[in-house]
Design an enzyme around this catalytic site. Structure first.
Site, mmCIF file in Angstrom:
data_model
loop_
_atom_site.group_PDB
_atom_site.id
_atom_site.type_symbol
_atom_site.label_atom_id
_atom_site.label_comp_id
_atom_site.label_asym_id
_atom_site.label_seq_id
_atom_site.Cartn_x
_atom_site.Cartn_y
_atom_site.Cartn_z
ATOM 1 N N ARG A 25 0.826 -1.215 0.000
ATOM 2 C CA ARG A 25 0.000 0.000 0.000
ATOM 3 C C ARG A 25 0.855 1.257 0.000
ATOM 4 O O ARG A 25 0.576 2.206 -0.726
ATOM 5 C CB ARG A 25 -0.955 0.017 1.198
ATOM 6 C CG ARG A 25 -2.103 -0.964 1.055
ATOM 7 C CD ARG A 25 -3.006 -0.942 2.271
ATOM 8 N NE ARG A 25 -2.222 -1.290 3.453
ATOM 9 C CZ ARG A 25 -2.354 -0.734 4.654
ATOM 10 N NH1 ARG A 25 -3.240 0.203 4.868
ATOM 11 N NH2 ARG A 25 -1.607 -1.131 5.653
ATOM 12 N N ASN A 43 -6.217 -2.384 2.043
ATOM 13 C CA ASN A 43 -6.269 -3.837 2.110
ATOM 14 C C ASN A 43 -7.732 -4.229 2.149
ATOM 15 O O ASN A 43 -8.540 -3.582 2.816
ATOM 16 C CB ASN A 43 -5.574 -4.366 3.365
ATOM 17 C CG ASN A 43 -4.078 -4.217 3.295
ATOM 18 O OD1 ASN A 43 -3.487 -4.044 2.241
ATOM 19 N ND2 ASN A 43 -3.432 -4.274 4.448
#
Length: 93
Positions: A25, A43
Site C-alpha cells: 500500500r 487492504n
C-alpha cells in the site's frame, strides 16, 4: 482555435498474492502521489484494492508497479477495470 483537453481515466485494481504486510500500500501510495494521480489504496481481505484517476501514462506506470510490487511481494494476479472518471477524489490516500 478550439483546444480540447485530454480527459484522464479511472481504474479499479485488485492485486492478489502475498501482498499484505510487505509495504504494498505504501509503495502504491507513494508512486501514485509522485505521478500526480488521485485515488485510494486499501487492504481488502487478502488483496490490495486500488482506485486511481489521472493521465493514462501515469495510470499505466502504476499498473506496471502493481504487477511486480515492492520487494518481498509475490503478485499472483492483477485485475484492472477501466471506469468512467469521476473527479471525486482530490488526493491519493
Amino acid at each position: 482555435m478550439l483546444v480540447v483537453l485530454a480527459k484522464g481515466m479511472r481504474v479499479e485494481i485488485w492485486i492478489s498474492g502475498d501482498v499484505i504486510g510487505v509495504f504494498f500500500r505504501a509503495g502504491v501510495r507513494d508512486l501514485a502521489r509522485s505521478l500526480g494521480l488521485t485515488g485510494m489504496v486499501e487492504n481488502s481481505g487478502d488483496k490490495v484494492h486500488v482506485i486511481a484517476e489521472g493521465e493514462k501514462k501515469a495510470i499505466d506506470q502504476l499498473i506496471t508497479f502493481c504487477k511486480q510490487g515492492p520487494e518481498g511481494a509475490k503478485v499472483e494476479n492483477v485485475d484492472v477495470t477501466q471506469q468512467p472518471e469521476t473527479g471525486e477524489l482530490q488526493e491519493f490516500a
